[in-house]
Scaffold this motif. Structure first.
Motif, PDB file in Angstrom:
ATOM      1  N   PRO A  25      61.409 -62.349   2.462  1.00  0.00           N
ATOM      2  CA  PRO A  25      60.070 -61.904   2.851  1.00  0.00           C
ATOM      3  C   PRO A  25      59.558 -60.834   1.888  1.00  0.00           C
ATOM      4  CG  PRO A  25      61.717 -60.881   4.248  1.00  0.00           C
ATOM      5  CD  PRO A  25      62.453 -61.824   3.333  1.00  0.00           C
ATOM      6  N   VAL A  26      58.262 -60.860   1.645  1.00  0.00           N
ATOM      7  CA  VAL A  26      57.605 -59.845   0.817  1.00  0.00           C
ATOM      8  C   VAL A  26      56.415 -59.301   1.594  1.00  0.00           C
ATOM      9  CG1 VAL A  26      58.358 -60.763  -1.399  1.00  0.00           C
ATOM     10  CG2 VAL A  26      56.219 -61.591  -0.405  1.00  0.00           C
ATOM     11  N   HIS A  27      55.980 -58.121   1.226  1.00  0.00           N
ATOM     12  CA  HIS A  27      54.852 -57.470   1.888  1.00  0.00           C
ATOM     13  C   HIS A  27      53.772 -57.206   0.848  1.00  0.00           C
ATOM     14  CE1 HIS A  27      52.926 -55.238   5.073  1.00  0.00           C
ATOM     15  NE2 HIS A  27      52.801 -54.188   4.279  1.00  0.00           N
ATOM     16  N   LEU A  28      52.542 -57.616   1.136  1.00  0.00           N
ATOM     17  CA  LEU A  28      51.411 -57.431   0.233  1.00  0.00           C
ATOM     18  C   LEU A  28      50.552 -56.282   0.733  1.00  0.00           C
ATOM     19  CD1 LEU A  28      52.354 -60.438   0.013  1.00  0.00           C
ATOM     20  CD2 LEU A  28      50.049 -60.950  -0.697  1.00  0.00           C
ATOM     21  N   VAL A  29      50.119 -55.423  -0.183  1.00  0.00           N
ATOM     22  CA  VAL A  29      49.275 -54.285   0.173  1.00  0.00           C
ATOM     23  C   VAL A  29      48.135 -54.197  -0.841  1.00  0.00           C
ATOM     24  CG1 VAL A  29      49.177 -51.789   0.526  1.00  0.00           C
ATOM     25  CG2 VAL A  29      51.280 -53.027   1.084  1.00  0.00           C
ATOM     26  N   LYS A  30      46.905 -54.234  -0.350  1.00  0.00           N
ATOM     27  CA  LYS A  30      45.753 -54.099  -1.236  1.00  0.00           C
ATOM     28  C   LYS A  30      45.711 -52.699  -1.841  1.00  0.00           C
ATOM     29  CE  LYS A  30      42.610 -57.294   1.065  1.00  0.00           C
ATOM     30  NZ  LYS A  30      41.344 -57.394   1.827  1.00  0.00           N
ATOM     31  N   GLU A  31      45.265 -52.620  -3.081  1.00  0.00           N
ATOM     32  CA  GLU A  31      45.102 -51.340  -3.779  1.00  0.00           C
ATOM     33  C   GLU A  31      43.663 -51.213  -4.273  1.00  0.00           C
ATOM     34  OE1 GLU A  31      47.857 -51.026  -7.064  1.00  0.00           O
ATOM     35  OE2 GLU A  31      49.227 -49.863  -5.846  1.00  0.00           O
ATOM     36  N   PRO A  32      42.694 -50.976  -3.385  1.00  0.00           N
ATOM     37  CA  PRO A  32      41.295 -50.924  -3.800  1.00  0.00           C
ATOM     38  C   PRO A  32      40.984 -49.794  -4.780  1.00  0.00           C
ATOM     39  CG  PRO A  32      41.527 -50.205  -1.523  1.00  0.00           C
ATOM     40  CD  PRO A  32      42.868 -50.730  -1.961  1.00  0.00           C
ATOM     41  N   ASP A  33      41.828 -48.775  -4.830  1.00  0.00           N
ATOM     42  CA  ASP A  33      41.610 -47.656  -5.747  1.00  0.00           C
ATOM     43  C   ASP A  33      42.335 -47.828  -7.073  1.00  0.00           C
ATOM     44  OD1 ASP A  33      40.028 -46.386  -3.821  1.00  0.00           O
ATOM     45  OD2 ASP A  33      41.763 -45.395  -2.921  1.00  0.00           O
ATOM     46  N   ASN A  34      42.912 -49.002  -7.322  1.00  0.00           N
ATOM     47  CA  ASN A  34      43.617 -49.260  -8.577  1.00  0.00           C
ATOM     48  C   ASN A  34      42.615 -49.151  -9.726  1.00  0.00           C
ATOM     49  OD1 ASN A  34      44.578 -50.966 -10.872  1.00  0.00           O
ATOM     50  ND2 ASN A  34      46.346 -51.260  -9.532  1.00  0.00           N
ATOM     51  N   LYS A  35      42.900 -48.303 -10.710  1.00  0.00           N
ATOM     52  CA  LYS A  35      41.928 -48.035 -11.787  1.00  0.00           C
ATOM     53  C   LYS A  35      41.783 -49.206 -12.764  1.00  0.00           C
ATOM     54  CE  LYS A  35      45.239 -45.524 -14.634  1.00  0.00           C
ATOM     55  NZ  LYS A  35      45.530 -44.294 -15.343  1.00  0.00           N
ATOM     56  N   HIS A  36      42.712 -50.163 -12.743  1.00  0.00           N
ATOM     57  CA  HIS A  36      42.648 -51.303 -13.661  1.00  0.00           C
ATOM     58  C   HIS A  36      42.055 -52.553 -13.016  1.00  0.00           C
ATOM     59  CE1 HIS A  36      44.947 -49.059 -16.559  1.00  0.00           C
ATOM     60  NE2 HIS A  36      45.858 -48.809 -15.628  1.00  0.00           N
ATOM     61  N   ASP A  37      42.160 -52.662 -11.676  1.00  0.00           N
ATOM     62  CA  ASP A  37      41.726 -53.879 -10.992  1.00  0.00           C
ATOM     63  C   ASP A  37      41.409 -53.533  -9.534  1.00  0.00           C
ATOM     64  OD1 ASP A  37      41.355 -56.372  -9.848  1.00  0.00           O
ATOM     65  OD2 ASP A  37      43.266 -57.190 -10.513  1.00  0.00           O
ATOM     66  N   SER A  38      40.144 -53.585  -9.171  1.00  0.00           N
ATOM     67  CA  SER A  38      39.745 -53.222  -7.800  1.00  0.00           C
ATOM     68  C   SER A  38      40.201 -54.257  -6.766  1.00  0.00           C
ATOM     69  CB  SER A  38      38.229 -53.038  -7.720  1.00  0.00           C
ATOM     70  OG  SER A  38      37.573 -54.256  -8.023  1.00  0.00           O
ATOM     71  N   GLU A  39      40.686 -55.422  -7.220  1.00  0.00           N
ATOM     72  CA  GLU A  39      41.221 -56.434  -6.310  1.00  0.00           C
ATOM     73  C   GLU A  39      42.740 -56.546  -6.423  1.00  0.00           C
ATOM     74  OE1 GLU A  39      37.572 -59.573  -5.907  1.00  0.00           O
ATOM     75  OE2 GLU A  39      38.857 -59.772  -7.671  1.00  0.00           O
ATOM     76  N   ALA A  40      43.384 -55.495  -6.910  1.00  0.00           N
ATOM     77  CA  ALA A  40      44.838 -55.502  -7.076  1.00  0.00           C
ATOM     78  C   ALA A  40      45.530 -55.570  -5.712  1.00  0.00           C
ATOM     79  CB  ALA A  40      45.295 -54.263  -7.833  1.00  0.00           C
TER      80      ALA A  40
END
Length: 99
Positions: A25-40
């Motif tokens: 199992p893996v866990h996905l977490v959005k990173e909207p503040d990622n400076k390289h990709d707002s959809e990271a």
């Protein structure tokens, strides 16, 4: 339930992928503040932390899997997934959606 496939990439910047196995199992977490990709979307493994990102480039997405940009609106702020295949070019996984 419908499976949506995605690729984990960038594992070489964290712990590699040699230890990853089908069915983990893996866990996905959005990173909207990622400076390289707002959809990271970062990918974590319990007890280890971050192991990579959901691929967001046509050069790193395996097969018919979704890029982070296509997956972003299909999950909440976080989601749980499962590793399906580990191959040289990346790690193919899926999340289950109700739609």
């Amino acid at each position: 339930m419908r499976r949506t496939y995605f690729t984990i990439t960038g594992t070489n910047h964290y712990h590699g992928q040699d230890f990853l196995k089908t069915g983990m199992p893996v866990h996905l977490v959005k990173e909207p503040d990622n400076k390289h990709d707002s959809e990271a979307i970062k990918v974590e493994l319990e007890g280890l932390g971050q192991i990579g990102y959901v691929a967001n480039s046509p050069y790193t997405v395996l097969g018919n899997s979704y890029s982070a940009g296509r997956l972003y609106d299909k999950i909440g702020d976080a989601a749980d997934g499962m590793i399906l295949y580990v191959v040289t070019g990346g790690v193919l996984c899926y999340v289950e959606n109700e739609n």
